[in-house]
Design a protein around this motif. Structure first.
Motif, PDB file in Angstrom:
ATOM      1  N   ALA A 265     -29.921  74.333  -6.948  1.00 43.71           N
ATOM      2  CA  ALA A 265     -30.892  73.329  -6.378  1.00 43.71           C
ATOM      3  C   ALA A 265     -32.290  73.635  -7.536  1.00 43.71           C
ATOM      4  CB  ALA A 265     -31.395  73.601  -5.033  1.00 43.71           C
ATOM      5  N   GLU A 266     -32.666  74.784  -7.772  1.00 38.67           N
ATOM      6  CA  GLU A 266     -33.872  75.071  -8.726  1.00 38.67           C
ATOM      7  C   GLU A 266     -33.700  74.637 -10.171  1.00 38.67           C
ATOM      8  OE1 GLU A 266     -34.741  79.088  -7.834  1.00 38.67           O
ATOM      9  OE2 GLU A 266     -35.901  78.616  -6.108  1.00 38.67           O
ATOM     10  N   GLN A 267     -32.170  74.889 -10.523  1.00 35.16           N
ATOM     11  CA  GLN A 267     -32.139  74.532 -12.073  1.00 35.16           C
ATOM     12  C   GLN A 267     -31.955  72.908 -12.079  1.00 35.16           C
ATOM     13  OE1 GLN A 267     -29.058  76.582 -13.794  1.00 35.16           O
ATOM     14  NE2 GLN A 267     -30.706  77.944 -14.390  1.00 35.16           N
ATOM     15  N   ARG A 268     -31.385  72.004 -11.099  1.00 35.67           N
ATOM     16  CA  ARG A 268     -31.177  70.907 -11.492  1.00 35.67           C
ATOM     17  C   ARG A 268     -32.141  69.797 -10.744  1.00 35.67           C
ATOM     18  NH1 ARG A 268     -24.884  69.705 -12.154  1.00 35.67           N
ATOM     19  NH2 ARG A 268     -24.213  71.955 -12.307  1.00 35.67           N
ATOM     20  N   GLY A 269     -33.156  70.657 -10.310  1.00 33.17           N
ATOM     21  CA  GLY A 269     -34.423  69.963  -9.632  1.00 33.17           C
ATOM     22  C   GLY A 269     -33.746  68.903  -8.531  1.00 33.17           C
ATOM     23  N   ARG A 270     -34.313  67.559  -8.560  1.00 33.28           N
ATOM     24  CA  ARG A 270     -33.679  66.627  -7.669  1.00 33.28           C
ATOM     25  C   ARG A 270     -32.623  66.028  -7.561  1.00 33.28           C
ATOM     26  NH1 ARG A 270     -38.717  62.782  -7.187  1.00 33.28           N
ATOM     27  NH2 ARG A 270     -38.182  62.930  -4.836  1.00 33.28           N
ATOM     28  N   GLU A 271     -31.554  66.485  -8.576  1.00 32.73           N
ATOM     29  CA  GLU A 271     -30.277  65.939  -8.625  1.00 32.73           C
ATOM     30  C   GLU A 271     -29.310  67.127  -8.649  1.00 32.73           C
ATOM     31  OE1 GLU A 271     -30.399  63.356 -11.863  1.00 32.73           O
ATOM     32  OE2 GLU A 271     -32.313  62.919 -11.294  1.00 32.73           O
ATOM     33  N   PRO A 272     -29.445  68.034  -7.621  1.00 36.62           N
ATOM     34  CA  PRO A 272     -29.054  69.344  -7.497  1.00 36.62           C
ATOM     35  C   PRO A 272     -27.380  69.314  -7.632  1.00 36.62           C
ATOM     36  CG  PRO A 272     -29.550  68.918  -5.436  1.00 36.62           C
ATOM     37  CD  PRO A 272     -30.175  67.679  -6.336  1.00 36.62           C
ATOM     38  N   ASN A 273     -26.739  68.511  -7.016  1.00 37.69           N
ATOM     39  CA  ASN A 273     -25.231  68.769  -7.030  1.00 37.69           C
ATOM     40  C   ASN A 273     -24.464  68.147  -8.289  1.00 37.69           C
ATOM     41  OD1 ASN A 273     -26.206  66.448  -5.860  1.00 37.69           O
ATOM     42  ND2 ASN A 273     -24.157  65.955  -4.753  1.00 37.69           N
ATOM     43  N   PRO A 299     -35.312  57.717  -0.858  1.00 36.66           N
ATOM     44  CA  PRO A 299     -34.621  56.395  -0.976  1.00 36.66           C
ATOM     45  C   PRO A 299     -35.600  55.715  -1.936  1.00 36.66           C
ATOM     46  CG  PRO A 299     -35.992  56.680   1.238  1.00 36.66           C
ATOM     47  CD  PRO A 299     -35.718  58.103   0.613  1.00 36.66           C
ATOM     48  N   ASP A 300     -36.840  56.254  -2.094  1.00 36.92           N
ATOM     49  CA  ASP A 300     -37.639  55.637  -3.124  1.00 36.92           C
ATOM     50  C   ASP A 300     -37.619  56.102  -4.660  1.00 36.92           C
ATOM     51  OD1 ASP A 300     -38.901  54.562  -0.884  1.00 36.92           O
ATOM     52  OD2 ASP A 300     -40.411  56.339  -0.637  1.00 36.92           O
ATOM     53  N   HIS A 301     -36.626  56.952  -4.795  1.00 35.66           N
ATOM     54  CA  HIS A 301     -36.644  57.388  -6.339  1.00 35.66           C
ATOM     55  C   HIS A 301     -35.918  56.243  -7.013  1.00 35.66           C
ATOM     56  CE1 HIS A 301     -35.041  60.117  -9.724  1.00 35.66           C
ATOM     57  NE2 HIS A 301     -36.240  60.702  -9.247  1.00 35.66           N
ATOM     58  N   ALA A 302     -36.293  56.158  -8.318  1.00 31.97           N
ATOM     59  CA  ALA A 302     -35.758  55.219  -9.315  1.00 31.97           C
ATOM     60  C   ALA A 302     -34.296  55.050  -9.213  1.00 31.97           C
ATOM     61  CB  ALA A 302     -36.594  55.221 -10.347  1.00 31.97           C
ATOM     62  N   SER A 303     -33.785  56.374  -9.612  1.00 26.41           N
ATOM     63  CA  SER A 303     -32.114  56.538  -9.585  1.00 26.41           C
ATOM     64  C   SER A 303     -31.393  56.423  -8.653  1.00 26.41           C
ATOM     65  CB  SER A 303     -32.259  57.887 -10.416  1.00 26.41           C
ATOM     66  OG  SER A 303     -32.010  58.997  -9.433  1.00 26.41           O
ATOM     67  N   ARG A 304     -32.030  56.390  -7.409  1.00 24.01           N
ATOM     68  CA  ARG A 304     -31.432  56.291  -6.068  1.00 24.01           C
ATOM     69  C   ARG A 304     -30.405  57.606  -5.835  1.00 24.01           C
ATOM     70  NH1 ARG A 304     -32.069  52.608  -2.550  1.00 24.01           N
ATOM     71  NH2 ARG A 304     -33.573  51.247  -2.924  1.00 24.01           N
ATOM     72  N   LEU A 305     -30.533  58.578  -6.853  1.00 22.47           N
ATOM     73  CA  LEU A 305     -29.449  59.679  -6.797  1.00 22.47           C
ATOM     74  C   LEU A 305     -30.454  60.951  -6.626  1.00 22.47           C
ATOM     75  CD1 LEU A 305     -26.674  58.782  -9.313  1.00 22.47           C
ATOM     76  CD2 LEU A 305     -26.526  59.102  -6.990  1.00 22.47           C
ATOM     77  N   ALA A 306     -31.644  60.959  -5.982  1.00 19.17           N
ATOM     78  CA  ALA A 306     -32.375  62.187  -6.192  1.00 19.17           C
ATOM     79  C   ALA A 306     -32.680  62.446  -4.622  1.00 19.17           C
ATOM     80  CB  ALA A 306     -33.704  61.878  -6.763  1.00 19.17           C
ATOM     81  N   TYR A 307     -33.229  63.585  -4.590  1.00 16.87           N
ATOM     82  CA  TYR A 307     -33.434  64.238  -3.258  1.00 16.87           C
ATOM     83  C   TYR A 307     -34.816  64.367  -3.041  1.00 16.87           C
ATOM     84  CZ  TYR A 307     -28.654  65.214  -2.457  1.00 16.87           C
ATOM     85  OH  TYR A 307     -27.215  65.048  -2.111  1.00 16.87           O
ATOM     86  N   ARG A 308     -35.251  64.297  -1.988  1.00 17.52           N
ATOM     87  CA  ARG A 308     -36.846  64.787  -1.661  1.00 17.52           C
ATOM     88  C   ARG A 308     -36.910  66.196  -1.838  1.00 17.52           C
ATOM     89  NH1 ARG A 308     -37.159  61.659   3.918  1.00 17.52           N
ATOM     90  NH2 ARG A 308     -37.990  59.613   3.270  1.00 17.52           N
ATOM     91  N   PRO A 309     -38.305  66.782  -1.850  1.00 14.48           N
ATOM     92  CA  PRO A 309     -38.473  68.053  -2.042  1.00 14.48           C
ATOM     93  C   PRO A 309     -37.731  69.090  -1.022  1.00 14.48           C
ATOM     94  CG  PRO A 309     -40.386  66.801  -2.172  1.00 14.48           C
ATOM     95  CD  PRO A 309     -39.347  65.851  -2.029  1.00 14.48           C
ATOM     96  N   TYR A 310     -37.324  70.174  -1.539  1.00 18.71           N
ATOM     97  CA  TYR A 310     -36.922  71.265  -0.676  1.00 18.71           C
ATOM     98  C   TYR A 310     -37.465  71.367   0.714  1.00 18.71           C
ATOM     99  CZ  TYR A 310     -35.358  75.980   0.503  1.00 18.71           C
ATOM    100  OH  TYR A 310     -34.916  77.028   1.062  1.00 18.71           O
ATOM    101  N   VAL A 311     -36.728  71.634   1.562  1.00 11.37           N
ATOM    102  CA  VAL A 311     -37.105  71.943   2.956  1.00 11.37           C
ATOM    103  C   VAL A 311     -36.611  73.221   3.518  1.00 11.37           C
ATOM    104  CG1 VAL A 311     -37.651  70.998   5.559  1.00 11.37           C
ATOM    105  CG2 VAL A 311     -37.570  69.358   3.651  1.00 11.37           C
ATOM    106  N   ALA A 312     -37.676  74.265   3.660  1.00 10.52           N
ATOM    107  CA  ALA A 312     -37.036  75.454   4.026  1.00 10.52           C
ATOM    108  C   ALA A 312     -36.593  75.360   5.778  1.00 10.52           C
ATOM    109  CB  ALA A 312     -38.156  76.498   3.952  1.00 10.52           C
TER     110      ALA A 312
END
Ligand code: ATP
Ligand code: MG
Length: 369
Positions: A265-273, A299-312
């Motif tokens: 997740a850290e390496q790939r940022g908002r497109e981790p998988n 849902p607001d991200h331009a690529s629509r393939l990104a996640y929100r920031p990480y939640v612990a």
């Protein structure tokens, strides 16, 4: 294993048990429930001949109990009486050993059995053997009552409100312990209670009684989905849809979960998988596979393939274990505002997930009226 055939019990003019018929298969728990005075205790006492019926008969393994001597009968039937009933002048070991002593077991065998049972119910034998009932908490006394009923390893148990005298929190602990014990021991049990949640949690089937008669007999989920009449409907309450969720185990409704390691997740940022797909929930695990957090789509991200920031997340706060109920899963989901609850083992490893949408669907299908 146990069959009531048109059983009647009169006390003078009063009909305490009114033409009752039902049967309990071997290894199952049947819960008798109903308002005070509806005939629950009386029904139990007819099974081990503490009372004799005024009509009908009760069969145990296809033999009429009337043809079995009360002594022989009680050797095969453990009895936990309403309000515990430990003998105050006997210590724990003596209380637990009552039936083995009646059966003339040797002292060493009795002592072994007592220690084994104390272990089984989670009380350290060294500490508890010599205590007297007055030195026990309510919950401990209830556990000893159960141990005493199990002492001679009877195939049948009669339990009359065995956990009635403890506060709700401790009662839940005792119920879960009993459920685990029963999974192991597979006794045939008649269990009396006032508490519907207890009945749902412990009963393979539930018999609802009123004025000495059976008003409904069935598996908990059916009784909650289809109350037979107005009395049962009122008895099970307005939140029966919620209560019904307690009948279903998480393990049966669990779906595959999508996980990603923290590192990834850290390496790939908002497109981790990195598989070009976005999952409704992506669970994040540490290097030992334990749950540490989650990612939800942005849902607001331009690529629509990104996640929100990480939640612990803490597995013990959001996770449910496979034997828990869907009711628990729902309370985690609602409590945390999630779309799904992660299913974890005791080490926090993600085994799967239970989705809110599946719970909603199950509820819509089940509740007919
Ligand atoms: N020994 C007795 N003599 C006369 N009537 C009795 C006797 N024992 C019970 N009864 C009556 O029979 C009915 C059923 O009693 P029972 O003890 O079976 O009720 P219960 O369902 O176990 O109630 P509770 O939930 O209060 O324990 C009650 O109306 C009670 O008053
Ligand atoms: Mg009673």
């Amino acid at each position: 294993m146990i069959e009531f055939r048109d059983v009647v019990k009169r006390y003078g003019e009063q009909l305490a048990v009114d033409h009752v018929s039902f049967s309990i298969p071997e290894g199952e728990v049947c819960v008798l429930i109903g308002p005070s005075g509806c005939g629950k205790t009386t029904s139990l006492k007819l099974v081990n001949r503490m009372l004799e019926p005024s009509g009908g008969e009760i069969l145990l393994n296809e033999r009429s109990v009337a043809s079995i001597s009360p002594d022989e009968l009680r050797r095969g039937i453990g009895y936990v009486i309403q309000s515990v009933g430990l003998f105050p002048h006997m210590n724990v070991a003596e209380n637990v050993g009552i039936v083995p002593r009646l059966l003339k077991w040797e002292r060493a065998r009795r002592e072994r059995r007592t220690d084994e049972l104390l272990d089984l119910i989670g009380l350290e034998p060294q500490l508890y053997r010599e205590k007297y009932p007055a030195q026990l908490s309510g919950g401990e006394a209830q556990r000893i009552g159960v141990a005493r009923a199990l002492a001679a390893d009877p195939p049948v148990l009669l339990m009359d409100e065995p956990f009635g005298a403890v506060d709700p929190l401790n009662r839940e602990v005792l119920q879960l312990e009993f459920a685990a014990l029963q999974r192991k021991l597979q006794k045939t049990v008649v269990f009396v209670t006032h508490d519907l949640d207890e009945a749902i949690r412990l009963g393979d089937t539930i018999v609802i009684m009123k004025d000495g008669s059976i008003v409904q007999h069935g598996v908990p989920e059916d009784i909650l989905a289809n109350p037979a009449d107005e009395f049962v409907r009122r008895f099970v309450g307005t939140d029966r849809a919620l209560k019904r969720l307690a009948c279903f185990e998480v393990s049966e409704y669990m779906q595959t979960a999508n996980t990603v390691t923290r590192h990834e997740a850290e390496q790939r940022g908002r497109e981790p998988n990195g598989d070009g797909r976005i999952h409704p929930v992506l669970w994040v695990t540490d290097d030992d596979n334990a749950l540490v957090g989650m990612l939800e789509p942005d849902p607001d991200h331009a690529s629509r393939l990104a996640y929100r920031p990480y939640v612990a997340l803490h597995p013990e706060e959001v996770g449910v274990q496979p034997p828990s109920s869907l009711r628990e899963a729902l309370s985690r989901i609602l409590g945390q505002g999630l779309r799904a609850a992660p299913v974890v083992d005791e080490r926090g490893t993600v085994l799967g997930e239970v989705r809110l949408s599946d719970i909603e669907e199950l509820n819509q299908k089940g509740i007919v009226r």
